[in-house]
Design an enzyme around this catalytic site. Structure first.
Site, PDB file in Angstrom:
ATOM      1  N   HIS A 167       0.868  -1.179   0.000  1.00 64.92           N
ATOM      2  CA  HIS A 167       0.000   0.000   0.000  1.00 64.92           C
ATOM      3  C   HIS A 167       0.900   1.224   0.000  1.00 64.92           C
ATOM      4  O   HIS A 167       1.678   1.443   0.918  1.00 64.92           O
ATOM      5  CB  HIS A 167      -0.915   0.005   1.220  1.00 64.92           C
ATOM      6  CG  HIS A 167      -1.832   1.202   1.255  1.00 64.92           C
ATOM      7  ND1 HIS A 167      -3.071   1.190   0.686  1.00 64.92           N
ATOM      8  CD2 HIS A 167      -1.646   2.431   1.763  1.00 64.92           C
ATOM      9  CE1 HIS A 167      -3.641   2.377   0.853  1.00 64.92           C
ATOM     10  NE2 HIS A 167      -2.790   3.150   1.503  1.00 64.92           N
ATOM     11  N   CYS A 168       0.790   1.981  -1.049  1.00 66.90           N
ATOM     12  CA  CYS A 168       1.676   3.124  -1.196  1.00 66.90           C
ATOM     13  C   CYS A 168       0.999   4.371  -0.632  1.00 66.90           C
ATOM     14  O   CYS A 168      -0.040   4.798  -1.148  1.00 66.90           O
ATOM     15  CB  CYS A 168       2.017   3.336  -2.666  1.00 66.90           C
ATOM     16  SG  CYS A 168       3.201   4.658  -2.931  1.00 66.90           S
ATOM     17  N   PRO A 169       1.555   4.985   0.369  1.00 68.77           N
ATOM     18  CA  PRO A 169       0.924   6.189   0.912  1.00 68.77           C
ATOM     19  C   PRO A 169       1.063   7.389  -0.011  1.00 68.77           C
ATOM     20  O   PRO A 169       0.254   8.312   0.044  1.00 68.77           O
ATOM     21  CB  PRO A 169       1.670   6.427   2.231  1.00 68.77           C
ATOM     22  CG  PRO A 169       2.974   5.735   2.059  1.00 68.77           C
ATOM     23  CD  PRO A 169       2.748   4.600   1.106  1.00 68.77           C
ATOM     24  N   ASN A 201      -1.690   6.872  -2.081  1.00 70.92           N
ATOM     25  CA  ASN A 201      -2.868   6.528  -1.282  1.00 70.92           C
ATOM     26  C   ASN A 201      -3.683   5.423  -1.935  1.00 70.92           C
ATOM     27  O   ASN A 201      -4.898   5.487  -2.052  1.00 70.92           O
ATOM     28  CB  ASN A 201      -3.744   7.766  -1.062  1.00 70.92           C
ATOM     29  CG  ASN A 201      -4.801   7.497  -0.008  1.00 70.92           C
ATOM     30  OD1 ASN A 201      -4.578   6.744   0.925  1.00 70.92           O
ATOM     31  ND2 ASN A 201      -5.957   8.112  -0.169  1.00 70.92           N
TER      32      ASN A 201
END
Lengths: 759, 159
Positions: free
Chosen positions: A148-150, A153
């Site tokens: 999950h790439c912040p 998002n």
């Protein structure tokens, strides 16, 4: 905003069975906002302040090039941010029904030879496919979950990994471009660094330089991942550390897969085709041809692979015959002997659907949904099917329909499955008996033969009347000295007969015969052994045939008495089986053998026969139908116990009656002594090899036959069936030289049952 | 929501959903989309083995075609990159095209083979390509389907 897959917008409209509406969390959008700001802002500044000079001084291609790269970066950034990564829709309740409350937490699947565990996702209600993981931020299971790439998002999964990877590559390139050309600008304007252009350029360079290190590092990391065919999740959790990655196809193929494969489809929010499907009865059903029915009958799904394959192939071709041609079978009593592994595995395999991981067996949280009702629907239906398989004829059909159940009824009632496998043997034995029969006795043999076959049939749940009728027809055919195959043909025409015979043949354990023989009649033991050997391989052998056939007139004639013996034999069998189970709980020859031996030693009281028989019969599913018959028969001829007085071969009916009475007498006495013909019938019905229950049936049958005979006399059992004995004498003389007295020929059937055919 | 999506089973007067049989994915070759060709035992008396196996085989071949990495997919990717993925708004990807074919094939199979036998295939893509769902119907007279099945099918259709 990013995170379509159930973000703050809510999961209501168009997102069924997906993440419920989540509260709006602004903190989630800080990184992505920052990233967006930095990227767009810096580049815009660069274009405004640096690029005009670059296009003038160097060439106008440079800004175009930088613009293209920037657009590419931005496009991939947007795709990585807004694209569904491959979210799995929540499983519906119906899908969950297959998983019981005790379903394991993990399911193992074999991928290219490597065991991969699939974990049960309690949120999404399915076993996560390989490489799938549940993202806690997005609250979704994502296919080929990377991370999950912040900064975007969003989860990076199967669908948007390529965009993410290209974003990283292009961003790195863009940063390098910006930094490089900014540096060129600054170096050319060393003396004018206080101008805003230079200042902005330097600021942009700082930002670029600042982001270059992590971005480049991440890019390099993902280049390695792509080359190795791994996901970030797998790399970080160390799944394939020191192991083999089953998902890799080689470096080039991995790169091609990431970059060149077609865009994967999304599973959420698809337009459902609203095709009106008209599902209306009447419904077609697959039909079974005659050949398939016969194949099923002959098919012993347990042991005879040849037959089973034949039946399966015939199942594939089945088209014509209706499966509901037979009357409904009688309810199958639940007989689950602990010592019968086959029966257990059959049922357990039928009921259990999810494979268990021994090391990680955990409860899955039960899902309280109405969908659970389906479990009740399916499982009872399975049970019903299994039960319905008990009946001879319908069971055959149903066994064909449900091959997994095929062995079950056979194991329990010795009819269906046994019939299949035993069919061959039965045919062999019958063949052997055939020539012997006509040759042995002109009139008696046919009766004997028919009786024999009847005996086999008697183990099936056929009513006595039916057996009698078939026996009669059989005998007539035999009288005409038909070739050996005729009885076989007649046998085959009656499925259960074959089965019972098969069980008979199968029930000839070498050990059993040995032990019994050694105990009772050493001289007879080799005979029995040979018979046992002949029977146990389940192949028709000449010696066996001769041995059995010698008493053919007796063998055949005992068939009718054998029929009567069914219940007591079965009851005795059950008792012996239980004994055997107590001993070691194995359904192989050993237990019946042991029980057989034990039954041999003590002289069984004949008085206790009836209630015992009754009891045993009631507990024996096979004998359930025969119980009343046997009881009645036993009551009719109280004095028929002794086989000593040779009985002239009575008409088939008479012999049957007598045999019945004899059986009634013999039943309670669980002597392993096998009345020759009776034994044969019992052995056939036993089908010990194939099903423990069958074996026990036969075993009991035989033992019960033997019980009335005094131990020293191997042939007394034959005296039970007077006709048998008289008929079997000549046979015995021919085939059982070691038989003293009444010339009772002993044949050891499968499962330790010994047949004594009085000659 | 339930009132908006009346599934066909509810509207059926004479056939009602009994159970659903699931043909699972075959992961032996990796994560490529493949369904097991194992014949579910529950359908032994509902449909001939060969028919279902043929259907599954055809579906598997369709998926192989969809996931094939070749010239068309490469050109598609290049075009998409060149146009900053705007082309995705206009053109259908290869996979989507094959999925449409699959949907048509399943529809045809349902009409010809499965519906007459009281079965109904569900497009696997609606289940996330995890299972091939076969709904089994039974002639229940005028009985309507159970609430659970209607709920599930409602949930499914509402997607």
């Amino acid at each position: 905003m990013p995170g379509f897959s159930g973000g703050g917008v809510g999961g209501g409209v168009g997102v069924p069975a997906s993440a419920p509406p989540r509260p709006f969390r602004p903190s989630r959008y800080v990184p992505v906002s920052a990233a967006t700001t930095f990227l767009v802002g810096s580049t815009t500044l660069f274009f405004c302040f640096t690029c005009p000079w670059l296009s003038e001084y160097l060439s106008s291609v440079i800004p175009i090039y930088i613009a293209v790269i920037f657009l590419f970066t931005l496009a991939n950034f947007c795709m990585a941010t807004f694209m569904d990564p491959g979210v799995f829709p929540r499983a519906e309740e119906d899908e969950d029904k297959e998983d019981d409350f005790r379903a394991p937490l993990y399911k193992t699947v074999d991928i290219k030879g490597i065991q991969v565990r699939m974990k049960w996702c309690s949120t999404c209600r399915f076993y996560r496919p390989p490489r799938c993981s549940h993202c806690s931020v997005c609250d979704n299971c994502v296919e080929d979950f990377d991370h999950h790439c912040p900064w975007v998002n969003n989860c990076i999964g199967r669908r948007n990994y390529r965009h993410f990877f290209l974003f990283l590559l292009s961003l790195t390139t863009h940063i390098v471009n910006v930094f490089g050309f900014g540096l060129v600008y600054v170096l050319h304007h060393r003396q004018q660094l206080d101008t805003p252009h230079a200042a902005v350029t330097m600021a942009v360079m700082c930002v670029a330089g600042l982001f270059f290190v992590p971005v480049a590092g991440l890019t390099g990391f993902h280049i390695v991942l792509v080359a190795r065919g791994r996901t970030t999740n797998e790399q970080v959790t160390g799944k394939f550390r020191g192991g083999v990655n089953p998902f890799t196809n080689g470096c080039m193929r991995n790169i091609c897969h990431v970059l060149c494969s077609s865009q994967a489809p999304r599973y959420m929010g698809r337009w459902r085709s609203s095709h009106a499907m008209d599902v209306q009865p009447p419904f077609l059903r697959p039909h079974l041809t005659e050949a398939q029915l016969e194949a099923k009958v002959l098919d012993n799904g347990i042991q005879n692979d040849r037959h089973s394959t034949r039946s399966k192939s015939s199942l594939d071709q089945m088209e014509s015959q209706s499966a509901d041609a037979e009357p409904p079978p009688p309810p199958k009593p639940e007989l689950r002997y602990p010592g019968l592994p086959r029966a257990d595995t059959e049922e357990s395999s039928l009921l259990t659907e999810a494979p268990t991981t021994p090391s990680m067996y955990k409860y899955r949280p039960p899902y309280n949904s109405p969908g659970r009702n389906h479990t009740a629907l399916t499982h009872p239906s399975k049970m019903i099917r299994g039960e319905s398989l008990d009946s001879p004829s319908p069971s055959i059909l149903q066994s064909s329909r449900q091959p997994s159940y095929r062995s079950e009824p056979s194991s329990l009632d010795g009819t269906t499955v046994v019939g299949g496998g035993v069919g061959a043997r039965r045919g062999g034995v019958e063949r052997g008996e055939g020539p012997g029969g006509p040759g042995g006795t002109a009139g008696v043999m046919p009766g004997g033969m028919s009786g024999y076959s009847l005996t086999g049939r008697s183990y099936t749940s056929y009513p006595s009347s039916l057996v009698l009728s078939t026996g009669g027809s059989r005998s007539s055919s035999l009288r005409s000295a038909h070739p050996a195959h005729n009885p076989l043909a007649t046998l085959q025409s009656e499925g259960t007969t074959d089965t019972s015979y098969k069980s008979l043949a199968n029930q000839t354990p070498r050990n059993g015969s040995l032990s019994y023989d050694s105990l009772l009649t050493p001289s007879e033991s080799p005979e029995f052994e040979s018979a046992a050997h002949e029977l146990s391989p389940q192949k028709p052998r000449a010696p066996f045939h001769s041995a059995t056939i010698t008493g053919q007139p007796e063998v055949v004639s005992p068939s009718s008495p054998l029929q009567g013996y069914t219940s007591p034999f079965l009851s005795a069998q059950i008792a012996q089986q239980r004994e055997g189970q107590l001993l070691q709980g194995s359904a192989t020859f050993s237990s019946p053998h042991r029980a057989y031996l034990r039954a041999v030693s003590p002289p069984p009281p004949s008085s206790s026969g009836h209630p015992e028989i009754q009891y045993l019969l009631q507990h024996n599913q096979d004998s359930s139908s025969r119980a009343p018959r046997n009881l009645s028969s036993s009551s009719t001829s109280p004095g028929a116990r002794s086989l000593e007085p040779p009985v002239s071969p009575p008409p088939r009916g008479l012999s049957l009656g007598k045999s019945q009475s004899y059986v009634g007498e013999a039943g309670p006495q669980h002597k392993p002594r096998a009345g020759g013909g009776i034994v044969l019938g019992g052995g056939g019905a036993g089908g010990g090899q194939q099903a423990p229950q069958r074996t026990t049936h036969l075993h009991i049958h035989l033992s019960s036959v033997l019980t009335p005979n005094p131990p020293p006399l191997p042939f007394p059992p034959l005296s039970h069936g007077c006709p048998i004995r008289s008929t079997s004498r000549p046979v015995l003389a021919n085939h059982t030289p070691s038989k003293p007295g009444g010339g009772v020929k002993k044949v050891t059937g499968v499962g330790g049952t010994t047949y004594e055919i009085s000659v | 929501m339930a009132t908006e999506f009346h599934n066909l089973q509810e509207l059926r007067q004479s056939a009602s959903l009994v159970t659903k049989v699931f043909v699972q994915r075959d992961y032996s070759e990796g994560t490529i989309c493949r369904f097991q060709n194992k014949f579910p035992s529950e359908l032994d008396n509902r449909i001939e083995r060969t028919l279902l196996e043929e259907t599954v085989k055809t579906l598997n071949s369709y998926y192989v075609e969809a996931e094939k990495i070749g010239g068309q997919s490469y050109l598609e990717g290049c075009l998409a990159c060149a146009t900053a993925y705007i082309v995705f708004l206009c053109l259908e990807t290869r996979y989507e095209k094959v999925l449409k074919k699959i949907s048509g094939y399943i529809q045809e199979q349902n009409e010809k083979i499965y519906a007459p036998r009281g079965l109904l295939l569900t497009d696997p893509v609606e289940r996330g390509m995890r299972v091939l769902e076969i709904s089994v119907f039974e002639d229940r007279g005028s009985g309507s389907s159970s609430p659970s099945s209607s709920m599930s099918s409602t949930g499914g259709s509402a997607r």
